[in-house]
Enzyme design. Structure first.
Site, PDB file in Angstrom:
ATOM      1  N   ASN A 113       0.937  -1.203   0.000  1.00  0.00           N
ATOM      2  CA  ASN A 113      -0.023  -0.055  -0.133  1.00  0.00           C
ATOM      3  C   ASN A 113       0.862   1.278  -0.170  1.00  0.00           C
ATOM      4  O   ASN A 113       2.046   1.143   0.060  1.00  0.00           O
ATOM      5  CB  ASN A 113      -0.970  -0.095   1.160  1.00  0.00           C
ATOM      6  CG  ASN A 113      -2.285   0.708   1.015  1.00  0.00           C
ATOM      7  OD1 ASN A 113      -2.451   1.406   0.243  1.00  0.00           O
ATOM      8  ND2 ASN A 113      -3.382   0.124   1.374  1.00  0.00           N
ATOM      9  N   HIS A 147      23.737   2.007  11.645  1.00  0.00           N
ATOM     10  CA  HIS A 147      24.781   2.795  11.717  1.00  0.00           C
ATOM     11  C   HIS A 147      25.848   2.356  13.075  1.00  0.00           C
ATOM     12  O   HIS A 147      25.124   1.744  13.968  1.00  0.00           O
ATOM     13  CB  HIS A 147      24.254   4.312  12.069  1.00  0.00           C
ATOM     14  CG  HIS A 147      23.862   4.674  10.849  1.00  0.00           C
ATOM     15  ND1 HIS A 147      24.293   5.165   9.826  1.00  0.00           N
ATOM     16  CD2 HIS A 147      22.316   4.953  10.353  1.00  0.00           C
ATOM     17  CE1 HIS A 147      23.519   5.548   8.696  1.00  0.00           C
ATOM     18  NE2 HIS A 147      22.316   5.487   9.344  1.00  0.00           N
ATOM     19  N   GLY A 194      -0.877  -1.528   8.706  1.00  0.00           N
ATOM     20  CA  GLY A 194      -0.325  -0.032   8.758  1.00  0.00           C
ATOM     21  C   GLY A 194       0.553   0.500   9.533  1.00  0.00           C
ATOM     22  O   GLY A 194       0.544  -0.119  10.851  1.00  0.00           O
TER      23      GLY A 194
END
Length: 147
Positions: A83, A113, A140
């Site tokens: 999506n 990192h 989501g």
């Protein structure tokens, strides 16, 4: 001797300011910018997706806008639906298994990192792959971290 790009895909410390790594990122950013003005139904949508993500299946759909670092580190299975507003930082490989659904605003981060602040001042990092299996559903705003 390994290139910085090969180190990037092999979980080794690599320089992200390397010319080959940078050229790959520039290529992807330009295609993501084109994609941002498109829909799934535009004539050039498939061509842009295939240029961005090699091997992008005809049965898969990725709703723009979409952002990635390279595109070449993304492997999408058949019948995958992604999506809007997905971010894939694909320094290492991101594999999405077939029949997987990914909700809006999901993010996949492979770069890591250095933890030491002195090391972090250098343009270096490592990357760890992400694998999402088959028949999965990520709702989501899911964030998937390196490895």
């Amino acid at each position: 001797m390994e290139t910085e790009f090969e180190k990037m895909r092999s979980r080794e410390l690599y320089c992200f300011a390397d010319k080959e790594v940078d050229a790959s990122a520039v290529h992807a950013k330009k295609l993501c910018a084109k994609l941002a003005t498109m829909t799934l139904y535009d004539d050039n949508y498939r061509k842009v997706m295939e240029d961005l993500i090699p091997g992008f299946p005809k049965s898969a759909n990725l709703c723009p806008p979409f952002v990635c670092d390279h595109g070449s580190g993304i492997i999408i299975g058949e019948n995958v639906f992604i999506n809007h507003n997905c971010v894939m930082l694909d320094s290492a490989y991101i594999r999405i298994g077939k029949n997987t659904l990914i909700g809006p605003n999901c993010q996949f981060y492979t770069p890591q990192h250095p933890m030491d602040y002195v090391e972090r001042k250098q343009p270096k990092e490592t990357s760890h792959p992400i694998t999402i299996g088959e028949d999965c559903w990520l709702g989501g705003s899911v964030v998937v971290c390196p490895g």
